[in-house]
Design a protein around this motif. Structure first.
Motif, PDB file in Angstrom:
ATOM      1  N   GLY A 105       0.813  -1.210   0.000  1.00 29.17           N
ATOM      2  CA  GLY A 105       0.000   0.000   0.000  1.00 29.17           C
ATOM      3  C   GLY A 105       0.848   1.262   0.000  1.00 29.17           C
ATOM      4  O   GLY A 105       0.586   2.198  -0.748  1.00 29.17           O
ATOM      5  N   ALA A 106       1.914   1.276   0.809  1.00 29.36           N
ATOM      6  CA  ALA A 106       2.735   2.471   0.907  1.00 29.36           C
ATOM      7  C   ALA A 106       3.449   2.767  -0.409  1.00 29.36           C
ATOM      8  O   ALA A 106       3.566   3.916  -0.830  1.00 29.36           O
ATOM      9  CB  ALA A 106       3.757   2.307   2.034  1.00 29.36           C
ATOM     10  N   ARG A 107       3.920   1.712  -1.076  1.00 31.07           N
ATOM     11  CA  ARG A 107       4.570   1.928  -2.361  1.00 31.07           C
ATOM     12  C   ARG A 107       3.597   2.520  -3.364  1.00 31.07           C
ATOM     13  O   ARG A 107       3.937   3.402  -4.141  1.00 31.07           O
ATOM     14  CB  ARG A 107       5.067   0.613  -2.936  1.00 31.07           C
ATOM     15  N   ASP A 108       2.378   1.995  -3.355  1.00 32.92           N
ATOM     16  CA  ASP A 108       1.376   2.530  -4.278  1.00 32.92           C
ATOM     17  C   ASP A 108       1.149   4.006  -4.007  1.00 32.92           C
ATOM     18  O   ASP A 108       1.136   4.818  -4.930  1.00 32.92           O
ATOM     19  CB  ASP A 108       0.052   1.781  -4.112  1.00 32.92           C
ATOM     20  N   MET A 109       0.983   4.336  -2.741  1.00 35.27           N
ATOM     21  CA  MET A 109       0.729   5.729  -2.393  1.00 35.27           C
ATOM     22  C   MET A 109       1.857   6.611  -2.913  1.00 35.27           C
ATOM     23  O   MET A 109       1.634   7.680  -3.464  1.00 35.27           O
ATOM     24  CB  MET A 109       0.631   5.891  -0.874  1.00 35.27           C
ATOM     25  N   LEU A 110       3.085   6.162  -2.707  1.00 38.79           N
ATOM     26  CA  LEU A 110       4.237   6.950  -3.121  1.00 38.79           C
ATOM     27  C   LEU A 110       4.260   7.117  -4.638  1.00 38.79           C
ATOM     28  O   LEU A 110       4.554   8.189  -5.168  1.00 38.79           O
ATOM     29  CB  LEU A 110       5.505   6.240  -2.658  1.00 38.79           C
ATOM     30  N   ARG A 111       3.933   6.042  -5.333  1.00 40.48           N
ATOM     31  CA  ARG A 111       3.950   6.119  -6.792  1.00 40.48           C
ATOM     32  C   ARG A 111       2.876   7.039  -7.311  1.00 40.48           C
ATOM     33  O   ARG A 111       3.038   7.703  -8.329  1.00 40.48           O
ATOM     34  CB  ARG A 111       3.717   4.743  -7.380  1.00 40.48           C
ATOM     35  N   LEU A 112       1.740   7.032  -6.611  1.00 46.02           N
ATOM     36  CA  LEU A 112       0.616   7.833  -7.085  1.00 46.02           C
ATOM     37  C   LEU A 112       0.710   9.268  -6.579  1.00 46.02           C
ATOM     38  O   LEU A 112      -0.068  10.125  -6.987  1.00 46.02           O
ATOM     39  CB  LEU A 112      -0.699   7.210  -6.587  1.00 46.02           C
ATOM     40  N   SER A 113       1.666   9.511  -5.681  1.00 42.68           N
ATOM     41  CA  SER A 113       1.657  10.784  -4.967  1.00 42.68           C
ATOM     42  C   SER A 113       1.943  11.974  -5.843  1.00 42.68           C
ATOM     43  O   SER A 113       1.562  13.089  -5.517  1.00 42.68           O
ATOM     44  CB  SER A 113       2.713  10.747  -3.868  1.00 42.68           C
ATOM     45  N   GLY A 114       2.628  11.766  -6.950  1.00 42.81           N
ATOM     46  CA  GLY A 114       3.034  12.907  -7.736  1.00 42.81           C
ATOM     47  C   GLY A 114       4.361  13.494  -7.275  1.00 42.81           C
ATOM     48  O   GLY A 114       4.839  14.473  -7.833  1.00 42.81           O
ATOM     49  N   LEU A 115       4.980  12.881  -6.258  1.00 41.01           N
ATOM     50  CA  LEU A 115       6.309  13.334  -5.847  1.00 41.01           C
ATOM     51  C   LEU A 115       7.310  12.957  -6.922  1.00 41.01           C
ATOM     52  O   LEU A 115       7.289  11.842  -7.438  1.00 41.01           O
ATOM     53  CB  LEU A 115       6.718  12.664  -4.533  1.00 41.01           C
ATOM     54  N   ASP A 116       8.197  13.883  -7.229  1.00 37.62           N
ATOM     55  CA  ASP A 116       9.271  13.606  -8.155  1.00 37.62           C
ATOM     56  C   ASP A 116      10.179  12.535  -7.560  1.00 37.62           C
ATOM     57  O   ASP A 116      10.650  12.678  -6.428  1.00 37.62           O
ATOM     58  CB  ASP A 116      10.048  14.914  -8.342  1.00 37.62           C
ATOM     59  N   PRO A 117      10.443  11.455  -8.286  1.00 39.97           N
ATOM     60  CA  PRO A 117      11.301  10.408  -7.731  1.00 39.97           C
ATOM     61  C   PRO A 117      12.658  10.953  -7.290  1.00 39.97           C
ATOM     62  O   PRO A 117      13.219  10.496  -6.291  1.00 39.97           O
ATOM     63  CB  PRO A 117      11.460   9.419  -8.878  1.00 39.97           C
ATOM     64  N   ALA A 118      13.176  11.909  -8.032  1.00 38.99           N
ATOM     65  CA  ALA A 118      14.462  12.491  -7.644  1.00 38.99           C
ATOM     66  C   ALA A 118      14.344  13.113  -6.258  1.00 38.99           C
ATOM     67  O   ALA A 118      15.246  12.992  -5.420  1.00 38.99           O
ATOM     68  CB  ALA A 118      14.888  13.536  -8.660  1.00 38.99           C
ATOM     69  N   GLY A 154      -6.994   1.549  -2.708  1.00 42.44           N
ATOM     70  CA  GLY A 154      -6.943   0.093  -2.824  1.00 42.44           C
ATOM     71  C   GLY A 154      -7.390  -0.609  -1.558  1.00 42.44           C
ATOM     72  O   GLY A 154      -7.909   0.029  -0.636  1.00 42.44           O
ATOM     73  N   HIS A 155      -7.171  -1.918  -1.524  1.00 43.05           N
ATOM     74  CA  HIS A 155      -7.562  -2.666  -0.326  1.00 43.05           C
ATOM     75  C   HIS A 155      -6.756  -2.219   0.894  1.00 43.05           C
ATOM     76  O   HIS A 155      -7.274  -2.120   1.990  1.00 43.05           O
ATOM     77  CB  HIS A 155      -7.331  -4.164  -0.546  1.00 43.05           C
ATOM     78  N   ALA A 156      -5.460  -1.991   0.691  1.00 42.55           N
ATOM     79  CA  ALA A 156      -4.601  -1.594   1.812  1.00 42.55           C
ATOM     80  C   ALA A 156      -4.514  -0.079   1.865  1.00 42.55           C
ATOM     81  O   ALA A 156      -4.605   0.583   0.840  1.00 42.55           O
ATOM     82  CB  ALA A 156      -3.209  -2.188   1.621  1.00 42.55           C
ATOM     83  N   SER A 157      -4.334   0.455   3.071  1.00 42.54           N
ATOM     84  CA  SER A 157      -4.395   1.914   3.164  1.00 42.54           C
ATOM     85  C   SER A 157      -3.112   2.587   2.694  1.00 42.54           C
ATOM     86  O   SER A 157      -3.150   3.615   2.045  1.00 42.54           O
ATOM     87  CB  SER A 157      -4.691   2.340   4.605  1.00 42.54           C
ATOM     88  N   GLY A 158      -1.959   2.016   3.008  1.00 50.08           N
ATOM     89  CA  GLY A 158      -0.707   2.635   2.579  1.00 50.08           C
ATOM     90  C   GLY A 158      -0.311   3.860   3.370  1.00 50.08           C
ATOM     91  O   GLY A 158       0.693   4.475   3.072  1.00 50.08           O
ATOM     92  N   LEU A 159      -1.096   4.221   4.359  1.00 53.93           N
ATOM     93  CA  LEU A 159      -0.702   5.345   5.209  1.00 53.93           C
ATOM     94  C   LEU A 159       0.418   4.875   6.135  1.00 53.93           C
ATOM     95  O   LEU A 159       0.590   3.676   6.355  1.00 53.93           O
ATOM     96  CB  LEU A 159      -1.913   5.815   6.028  1.00 53.93           C
ATOM     97  N   TYR A 160       1.178   5.825   6.683  1.00 48.21           N
ATOM     98  CA  TYR A 160       2.235   5.456   7.614  1.00 48.21           C
ATOM     99  C   TYR A 160       1.626   5.222   8.992  1.00 48.21           C
ATOM    100  O   TYR A 160       1.167   6.150   9.644  1.00 48.21           O
ATOM    101  CB  TYR A 160       3.299   6.549   7.681  1.00 48.21           C
ATOM    102  N   ASP A 161       1.637   3.968   9.405  1.00 40.65           N
ATOM    103  CA  ASP A 161       0.976   3.580  10.653  1.00 40.65           C
ATOM    104  C   ASP A 161       1.526   4.320  11.872  1.00 40.65           C
ATOM    105  O   ASP A 161       0.815   4.544  12.835  1.00 40.65           O
ATOM    106  CB  ASP A 161       1.158   2.075  10.887  1.00 40.65           C
ATOM    107  N   GLU A 162       2.812   4.647  11.807  1.00 41.70           N
ATOM    108  CA  GLU A 162       3.416   5.227  12.998  1.00 41.70           C
ATOM    109  C   GLU A 162       3.221   6.738  13.099  1.00 41.70           C
ATOM    110  O   GLU A 162       3.504   7.338  14.123  1.00 41.70           O
ATOM    111  CB  GLU A 162       4.910   4.887  13.037  1.00 41.70           C
TER     112      GLU A 162
END
Ligand code: HEM
Ligand SMILES: Nc1ncnc2c1ncn2[C@@H]1O[C@H](COP(=O)(O)OP(=O)(O)OP(=O)(O)O)[C@@H](O)[C@H]1O
Ligand SMILES: Nc1ncnc2c1ncn2[C@@H]1O[C@H](COP(=O)(O)OP(=O)(O)OP(=O)(O)O)[C@@H](O)[C@H]1O
Ligand SMILES: [Mg+2]
Ligand SMILES: [Mg+2]
Lengths: 227, 44, 237, 260, 227, 237
Positions: E79-92, F83-91
């Motif tokens: 989930g976190a990787r997806d969020m980061l990819r979708l975030s619009g943050l420049d990878p650099a 998606g199914h998983a939230s992807g937020l930072y739990d901490e």
């Protein structure tokens, strides 16, 4: 209880067999770390040989940390901890199983590393029995401390406590004893004692921590996720 | 020759390793090609 | 019959937050109880407290004849609990997971992984797929199948319908009905799909702010038999 | 793109050209062995040990070639995004790993007889070993399952970074003055120091190893292509199977999608 | 882009402040390692002082490995990787931010370690500026190489451990240069050159890998979740 | 109007499994499309492919005017995906998470974390609670609120109702309707709660075995405008 421990150990080893992380990835890393040590200290071969036992065990410690990380990660999610708690498995069995799986993996790594050390650092093993016994006991100690440490650090909230600091006093005697024993076995010990007395220390630590782990793992597994 | 084993050994090791590697990739290619029509077997 | 779940002003605390702020509740064998309520009301916490996963710090709680206030650990191996997260090993295949968890629960070796999987109609081709690769609903099916295979007399199911497709729901509902009616299993389920869940449940309890808001029947059963526990009334809040 | 394979070579990775190259390589290796082990004379201080040179040095140099080509192909992949360049890079790196391994192994044998130990903490030795490990990582990475474009892009970047090791290994003897032989042939001042026949043998060996490389490359490239082909055929089959599953009986509860 | 990088760095540091993994878990390990060497070599202070720079950087390297693992773990869930990819943050920007946070954490650790070394190993620092510059550049090199390879190997099924396999060889020049520079600064270098030339090597590596990372992080982040 | 999502025989592969085995589909601005189908049918994969998270390896796919087969990365910052998983930072706390992800998405600094939270009626007291401590529904609300605040013209929502309570559902449905009707947002949602979802959706698509099983309308829109793409028909299978 022994059956449960075997079940857990088999499960952890199966996870390793599926991912082959330890054999295919941690092992080469161990070799590379040794090389960096060797090159970092190349200045004179005398020093290198003198510190070989220390470097060996520091490398083992690093490998153990990586392997423990893997072992802990397997149960790291909140859901997995719940499953384990509800499973009906005796916590003592979980502890013994996880520690045994870790010992098995570490022993394989250590054997490889020993070959590397004798090849690259020109270490000559004078006391095979000593190496074997000290290696085994040291590994058991490391693995049981590591498994305990894993339970301490695995839960989310305990990260904020100082519990992991306990790791420090626990692991120091093991490494120290193991290094001294290996110095004896490699003949690099300046002192005349041949290393065997240190084996006794290793044995005591291994037994104590295995016992502590067997008793304390339940409460730790318990307390590690208060939310 | 002194240390003849090391000298011959190095030649044997080199050629041996190459032969083993060559045999292995050729055998693997043979095995994979079995499932493909001839026209799909080559880039060119 | 003595209630399977017997709570009197039970309080559970997460961090410093009293997620259960005095819950009184009875559930009998063979009964299907729906727990509903707004987000954050404490439904999951209630189920987790009954499973012995969260301590009850005030009040009384006797589940399956075990006093949770005195020692909640023994109840854990007696219940079948399915939470929001699956807890299966993502890197291990479905078959390996099912085998491991069944053995851990002390299930007879005669019960094959395939038969457990079949109980929730999990396709045989998935047996060799790592759990981490499954779709949400497939994973849910594995969790439910495992829980239902434990032979427990108390099922605690947290939003069991979430992720299940139409077939899965029918299968699941039938299994729950069968367990309650034929085997006398007590089922407590939390759910937001009220229509579906209410048609399945015998009774609905509404939890708001950690307390029971509206229960159709007054909870008046006497404390069930327990080893050596004096029912001491310690009402809080 | 696909031209028919001659009947004779169907089902193999061979072709006319590989047969010729293979023959040349075998003859060449035989010649190198003869010259290296018999024809050339003894070295003054190395006695006969230096004969290991004729396999050790070409192996090391060929490894450079392999990683150089791998880097070149990686850059070309990032530019062109074609399967061809990805396959070339992968094939070259794998062969490079083989020859780095051989340079290490033969060097260790040589070290045992001249230095008295298989290993010494020398800059060139260390960096050669690190180069070996790095490209081993590269090869491992290529084997991890991932969609083609993803894997190829990652591998290309790793290959480009890895090639930095080549100059490090080569110049390490100048940067860190140590045990290993300083440049004898590829010296900055071209005053070649070794005996004529020895030099000829070494250069011949160098050439023969590169012929061998081309031969291996062609076979390894074709194997890589076959692997990709099998994978993509497997995909076609899997797609067909899944579509068949969809056409089968509609699962209860899933079929009555009606909409408005 | 700089704003995005600062955002990411602040986020990583905030996560560390909340979880305190580096301070509570990684720092004790560093102390154990140092103690181990200290005890192992206490017999002879001469040797100990000679190898201090090497031991120091080897310890830093181990901690860096653990800290990088942690930095990668923050984005490890699907989930976190997806969020980061979708975030619009420049990878650099993600790369620079993560590397900067890592540098900050490592510098703190290194400062602590330096105090430990001078206390326990009797190391006397002769060139403070040299130590500072070499330490900074070496750390930047370590952090950028580590972040880069973290992306390269993260998200695969075998996350933490393929990382070191690729990371350690690349890091060798950093380690070497830093050790030599510290030898100069500690006055233990047998050669007369005082360590500054090595700083140049460290600078080159730091710049090269920061540049490579800035350019390559996007495709790597991209590719890292094969499923 | 040109379709926002335009797929022709699109294939996506997970590992070696063709989770999408040739999907043809159009979705227009202002349209709410429900994707339903059995577990493992490929609903989530379809949404992820549209979000540029999973490559389309065969067929054609143009989303928001971006050709995904040529380069799927640019579409990512344009869509709102949950998606199914939230992807937020739990901490990290709710407020910190919301602030971080809003800034990352380039939202104006004027939009406060509180206002984003308010859009899904997330209690103000939760601002300082770490996300890992939230209840399932509370976490879901945060994810949805963040996605809906991005100002995207394509919302891809995977079982958005799961975990939400009755209020949350009403709030969410209203927000979706408003976005579609007033702002012309195209919404694709996967769901197993057919009654609720169908009443929200304009159209239902059934996915079975990675292909569209029954779509009420034939998909016949011409390929939308894209930089430099020739519509080439590459039907597979
Ligand atoms: C494990 C041990 C060894 C390794 C890894 C190794 C590696 C290498 C490499 C990578 C090269 C190519 C250098 C270049 O031109 O850039 C090379 C060249 C060479 N090696 Fe070794 N070597 C090892 C041991 C030895 C030993 C023991 C000797 C002899 C005493 C030796 C003699 C040579 C010579 C003469 C060259 C050609 C030098 C030149 O012209 O540049 N090597 N070796
Ligand atoms: N450490 C904490 N600090 C503050 N509040 C907390 C903490 N841990 C949990 N909570 C609160 O406790 C409650 C837990 O509720 P629980 O998970 O039981 O809700 P639920 O009824 O299952 O909700 P949902 O329908 O969303 O699943 C939530 O309101 C949550 O915000
Ligand atoms: N590596 C893999 N090997 C085999 N099958 C895989 C792999 N990865 C994914 N799959 C399959 O791909 C499909 C993924 O489907 P997806 O997650 O899109 O389903 P879904 O329609 O969203 O289902 P649900 O309703 O359960 O959420 C599943 O059937 C899953 O088993
Ligand atoms: Mg809940
Ligand atoms: Mg899904």
């Amino acid at each position: 209880m022994w059956g449960d421990a075997a079940l857990v150990a088999a499960k952890d080893l199966r996870l390793e067999l599926r991912s082959r992380v330890v054999t295919n990835q941690i092992a080469p890393v161990a070799v590379v770390v040794l090389m960096l040590f060797g090159f970092g200290l190349d200045a004179d071969v005398g020093v290198l040989q003198k510190v070989t036992p220390g470097l060996y065990w520091v490398t083992v410690l690093l490998m153990a940390l990586l392997a423990i990380g893997r072992s802990v990660d397997a149960e790291a999610t909140a859901g997995a901890r719940d499953m384990l708690r509800l499973s009906g498995l005796d916590p003592a069995a979980i502890f013994l199983g996880k520690a045994a799986a870790l010992v098995a993996q570490l022993l394989v790594l250590e054997a490889m590393l020993l070959m590397g050390v004798s090849l690259f650092f020109h270490a000559t093993i004078k006391g095979y029995v000593l190496v074997f016994v000290a290696g085994l006991l040291g590994t058991v100690g490391l693995a049981s401390i590591g498994t305990l440490y894993g339970a301490l650090t695995g839960g989310t909230d305990s990260k904020q406590t100082l519990l992991p600091l306990l790791f420090l006093p626990a692991v120091a005697p093991v490494l120290l004893g193991a290094v001294r024993a290996f110095e004896g076995a490699f003949g690099t010990n300046p002192h005349p004692d041949d290393g065997w007395p240190w084996v006794r220390l290793l044995g005591v630590v291994a037994i104590v921590y295995t016992a502590v782990g067997t008793l304390a793992y339940g409460p730790l597994l318990e307390g590690s996720d208060p939310a | 020759m002194k240390h003849a084993g090391f000298i011959y050994g190095s030649y044997a090791l080199t050629f041996g390793a190459v032969v083993v590697y060559a045999v292995r990739i050729k055998a693997r290619a043979r095995k994979l090609a079995k499932d493909l029509a001839p026209k799909d077997q080559r880039w060119m | 019959m003595a209630p399977v779940v017997w709570l009197r002003s039970a309080v559970s605390v997460l961090g410093r937050f009293p997620a259960l702020a005095g819950v009184t509740l009875d559930a009998s064998p063979g009964e299907i109880v729906l727990v509903q309520g707004p987000n954050g009301a404490g439904k999951s916490t209630l189920l987790r407290a009954c499973a012995g996963l969260v301590p009850v710090v005030r009040g009384e709680a006797i589940v399956l004849g075990i006093d949770l206030v005195a020692d909640r650990l023994p109840v854990r191996r007696e219940v079948a609990y399915v939470g929001h997260a699956s807890g299966l090993y993502d890197e291990m295949t479905v078959a390996d997971n099912v085998t491991f968890w069944s053995r851990a629960a002390g299930l007879s070796r005669d019960i094959s992984a395939a038969s457990v999987m079949a109980s929730m109609a999990i396709a045989a081709r998935l047996a060799d797929v790592p759990v981490g690769k499954l779709s949400a609903g497939q994973k849910r099916r594995v969790s439910l199948a495992l829980a239902m295979s434990r032979g427990s007399m108390l099922w605690l199911l947290d939003e069991p319908h979430a992720g299940l497709d139409a077939d899965g729901r029918d299968l699941f509902d039938a299994a729950v009905r069968h367990a309650a009616r034929e085997l006398g299993v007590c089922v407590m389920l939390a759910s937001h799909e009220l229509e579906r869940a209410e048609s399945l449940a015998d009774r609905t309890i509404t939890l708001v702010g950690g307390t029971v808001h509206a229960a159709p029947a007054a909870e008046n059963a006497p404390a069930p038999q327990v080893g050596a526990v004096e029912p001491q009334v310690t009402h809080v809040g | 793109m696909n031209s028919p394979v001659p009947e004779k070579f169907a089902g193999t990775s061979a072709s006319r050209s590989t047969q010729v190259l293979g023959a040349v390589a075998i003859v060449g290796l035989a010649l190198v062995t003869f010259l290296g082990l018999a024809a050339t004379g003894e070295d003054q201080d190395q006695k006969n040990y230096y004969r290991i040179m004729y396999v050790h040095v070409p192996s090391a140099w060929l490894a450079y070639t392999c990683f150089g080509i791998c880097a070149l192909a990686s850059a070309m992949y990032l530019y062109k995004k074609t399967q061809w360049w990805d396959l070339v890079a992968g094939a070259s790196a794998e062969i490079g790993v083989l020859f780095t391994g051989l340079a290490l192994a033969t060097g260790m044998l040589w070290g045992k007889v001249t230095w008295g130990a298989y290993w010494r903490w020398d800059a060139r030795l260390t960096f050669t070993a690190l180069m070996f490990v790095m490209f081993l990582g590269y090869v491992t990475m290529r084997r991890m399952p991932a969609p083609f474009e993803v894997r190829a892009k990652r591998a290309a970047i790793t290959g480009l970074i890895g090639v930095v090791n080549v100059p490090i290994v080569h110049f390490s003897v100048n940067w860190w003055r140590t045990l290993h032989q300083q440049a004898t042939v590829l010296r900055p001042d071209t005053d070649v120091k070794i005996d004529g026949l020895m030099l000829f043998t070494l250069l011949l060996s160098f050439a023969v190893f590169h012929v061998l490389y081309v031969w291996l490359m062609i076979h390894r490239f074709r194997l890589g292509y076959l692997e990709d082909q099998v994978e993509s055929h497997g995909l076609e089959r899997a797609i067909a199977e899944r579509q068949a599953e969809a056409r089968g009986p509609v699962p209860v509860g899933a079929g009555q999608g009606s909409g408005q």
